[in-house]
Design a protein around this motif. Structure first.
Motif, mmCIF file in Angstrom:
data_model
loop_
_atom_site.group_PDB
_atom_site.id
_atom_site.type_symbol
_atom_site.label_atom_id
_atom_site.label_comp_id
_atom_site.label_asym_id
_atom_site.label_seq_id
_atom_site.Cartn_x
_atom_site.Cartn_y
_atom_site.Cartn_z
ATOM 1 N N GLY A 150 0.849 -1.064 0.060
ATOM 2 C CA GLY A 150 0.147 -0.042 0.204
ATOM 3 C C GLY A 150 0.798 1.103 -0.064
ATOM 4 O O GLY A 150 0.314 2.426 -0.147
ATOM 5 N N GLU A 151 2.109 1.135 0.176
ATOM 6 C CA GLU A 151 2.997 2.397 -0.027
ATOM 7 C C GLU A 151 3.403 2.671 -1.226
ATOM 8 O O GLU A 151 3.629 1.724 -2.065
ATOM 9 N N SER A 152 3.695 3.977 -1.520
ATOM 10 C CA SER A 152 4.023 4.589 -2.891
ATOM 11 C C SER A 152 5.593 4.808 -2.875
ATOM 12 O O SER A 152 5.983 5.572 -2.139
ATOM 13 N N ARG A 153 6.281 3.994 -3.643
ATOM 14 C CA ARG A 153 7.967 4.325 -3.597
ATOM 15 C C ARG A 153 8.408 4.333 -5.124
ATOM 16 O O ARG A 153 7.753 3.753 -5.987
ATOM 17 N N PRO A 154 9.500 4.991 -5.426
ATOM 18 C CA PRO A 154 10.101 4.740 -6.737
ATOM 19 C C PRO A 154 10.519 3.595 -7.294
ATOM 20 O O PRO A 154 10.287 3.456 -8.519
ATOM 21 N N ASP A 155 10.643 2.634 -6.577
ATOM 22 C CA ASP A 155 11.060 1.311 -7.008
ATOM 23 C C ASP A 155 10.258 0.256 -7.106
ATOM 24 O O ASP A 155 10.437 -0.928 -7.259
ATOM 25 N N THR A 156 8.946 0.808 -6.681
ATOM 26 C CA THR A 156 7.918 -0.470 -6.829
ATOM 27 C C THR A 156 6.624 0.073 -7.584
ATOM 28 O O THR A 156 6.628 0.937 -8.341
ATOM 29 N N GLY A 157 5.495 -0.749 -7.229
ATOM 30 C CA GLY A 157 4.250 -0.345 -8.085
ATOM 31 C C GLY A 157 4.232 -0.727 -9.500
ATOM 32 O O GLY A 157 5.592 -1.513 -9.979
ATOM 33 N N LEU A 158 3.367 -0.632 -10.186
ATOM 34 C CA LEU A 158 3.401 -0.770 -11.517
ATOM 35 C C LEU A 158 4.398 -0.481 -12.462
ATOM 36 O O LEU A 158 5.176 -0.931 -13.289
ATOM 37 N N LEU A 159 4.580 0.982 -12.291
ATOM 38 C CA LEU A 159 5.627 1.693 -13.187
ATOM 39 C C LEU A 159 7.094 1.331 -12.722
ATOM 40 O O LEU A 159 7.991 1.202 -13.554
ATOM 41 N N GLY A 160 7.170 1.500 -11.265
ATOM 42 C CA GLY A 160 8.629 1.272 -10.762
ATOM 43 C C GLY A 160 9.106 -0.296 -11.216
ATOM 44 O O GLY A 160 10.380 -0.367 -11.602
ATOM 45 N N SER A 161 8.222 -1.508 -11.002
ATOM 46 C CA SER A 161 8.732 -2.640 -11.277
ATOM 47 C C SER A 161 8.958 -2.917 -12.845
ATOM 48 O O SER A 161 10.028 -3.559 -13.196
ATOM 49 N N VAL A 162 8.008 -2.351 -13.633
ATOM 50 C CA VAL A 162 8.143 -2.624 -14.899
ATOM 51 C C VAL A 162 9.272 -1.819 -15.548
ATOM 52 O O VAL A 162 10.052 -2.424 -16.324
ATOM 53 N N GLY A 163 9.694 -0.706 -14.930
ATOM 54 C CA GLY A 163 11.044 0.240 -15.582
ATOM 55 C C GLY A 163 12.222 -0.640 -14.801
ATOM 56 O O GLY A 163 13.418 -0.476 -15.770
ATOM 57 N N ALA A 164 12.101 -1.376 -13.931
ATOM 58 C CA ALA A 164 13.347 -2.156 -13.347
ATOM 59 C C ALA A 164 13.569 -3.459 -14.165
ATOM 60 O O ALA A 164 14.662 -4.035 -13.964
ATOM 61 N N GLY A 165 12.788 -4.068 -15.142
ATOM 62 C CA GLY A 165 12.911 -4.932 -15.818
ATOM 63 C C GLY A 165 12.073 -6.156 -15.606
ATOM 64 O O GLY A 165 11.190 -5.924 -14.623
ATOM 65 N N GLU A 166 12.093 -6.988 -16.477
ATOM 66 C CA GLU A 166 10.995 -8.010 -16.471
ATOM 67 C C GLU A 166 10.898 -8.906 -15.214
ATOM 68 O O GLU A 166 9.819 -9.373 -14.550
ATOM 69 N N GLU A 167 12.033 -9.311 -14.794
ATOM 70 C CA GLU A 167 12.357 -10.164 -13.611
ATOM 71 C C GLU A 167 11.485 -9.546 -12.147
ATOM 72 O O GLU A 167 10.948 -10.237 -11.689
ATOM 73 N N THR A 168 11.869 -8.104 -12.126
ATOM 74 C CA THR A 168 11.335 -7.417 -10.985
ATOM 75 C C THR A 168 9.868 -7.190 -11.197
ATOM 76 O O THR A 168 9.119 -7.272 -10.383
ATOM 77 N N ALA A 169 9.246 -7.073 -12.421
ATOM 78 C CA ALA A 169 7.994 -6.777 -12.751
ATOM 79 C C ALA A 169 7.208 -8.167 -12.452
ATOM 80 O O ALA A 169 5.993 -7.996 -11.804
#
Length: 260
Positions: A150-169
């Motif tokens: 439920g927390e919003s952070r630059p390295d998570t969420g829909l955009l953060g995870s997809v931006g980090a690459g397939e494994e993270t997403a």
């Protein structure tokens, strides 16, 4: 704001965007005989809706106001963003509502779908020259970085995870779905893939199966087409303006020199 019984809102979509939510929205509107909220509703209704959600995201409005807002606008269900990130809050506001977790075949397919649509649109909105025409409201961005906790952070969420690459997403996708299953009582939850068609959804909602095919709203191609048009429009402007200005300058120079 008009006060209406919260019992009118009967289904909360907890599935991530790009999990067949457009088709599900159409199906739910047919089955429940009422409006289903979806991100496209925000775009359709303009500032009245976009400002409300931006204020919720910023904390200027309480999440406790979401339920009253949805019911006052005549919605009986909701899927996709901005509903899914607040599914836990909505469950408190609508204790009798059921929860629908829309899913894709696997996280890899989800990653590719988000990357090719929502993520590229986000990137374009911050990149010249498409940023000239982008209508993305930056106040919304924290919504797409909300994680399973439920927390919003630059390295998570829909955009953060997809931006980090397939494994993270894929990891984010699996963790999100696991958190929904952990939080929602089994008797109130349906995990649903649109490929399953009407049967499980109708059984879950205790309504008859319609005598028509299940909706198939494929918006990926339309989103990609809009992106291509935006790129052409943006680069067309960037390349045309210098030519026009140069031509105007040359004509002005010719006029001034010839009049001497």
């Amino acid at each position: 704001m008009e006060s209406k019984p919260k019992e009118q809102f009967v289904l909360i979509g907890a599935g991530l965007a790009r999990t067949g939510t457009n088709s599900t929205q159409v199906a739910l509107q047919m089955l429940l005989k009422g409006k289903c909220y979806h991100m496209m509703e925000v775009f359709k209704h303009g500032s009245r809706h976009s400002n409300f959600w931006a204020e919720v995201i910023s904390g200027d409005r309480s999440v406790d106001e979401i339920g009253d807002f949805l019911v006052s606008e005549g919605y009986v269900s909701g899927v996709d963003d901005p509903i899914a990130p607040y599914f836990k809050d909505l469950m408190k506001q609508f204790p009798d509502a059921k929860v629908l977790l829309t899913v894709r075949d696997d996280g890899h397919k989800w990653y590719k779908s988000v990357r090719d649509t929502i993520y590229y649109h986000f990137v374009d909105s911050h990149r010249f020259p498409t940023s000239i025409f982008s209508k993305t409201d930056n106040r919304w961005e924290p919504l797409f970085f909300i994680g399973p906790d439920g927390e919003s952070r630059p390295d998570t969420g829909l955009l953060g995870s997809v931006g980090a690459g397939e494994e993270t997403a894929v990891k984010f996708y699996d963790e999100w779905n696991a958190e929904v299953k952990r939080h929602v009582p089994p008797e109130k939850l349906l995990v649903f893939n649109v490929k399953e068609g009407w049967a499980p959804l109708c059984k879950f909602l205790n309504v008859p199966v319609p005598d028509v095919p299940f909706p198939n709203v494929n918006d990926s191609s339309s989103m990609k087409n809009r992106r291509r048009k935006l790129l052409l429009k943006s680069w067309g402007l960037v390349l045309t303006v210098p030519v026009v200005l140069g031509g105007a300058g040359y004509l002005a120079w010719k006029f001034l020199t010839s009049s001497k």
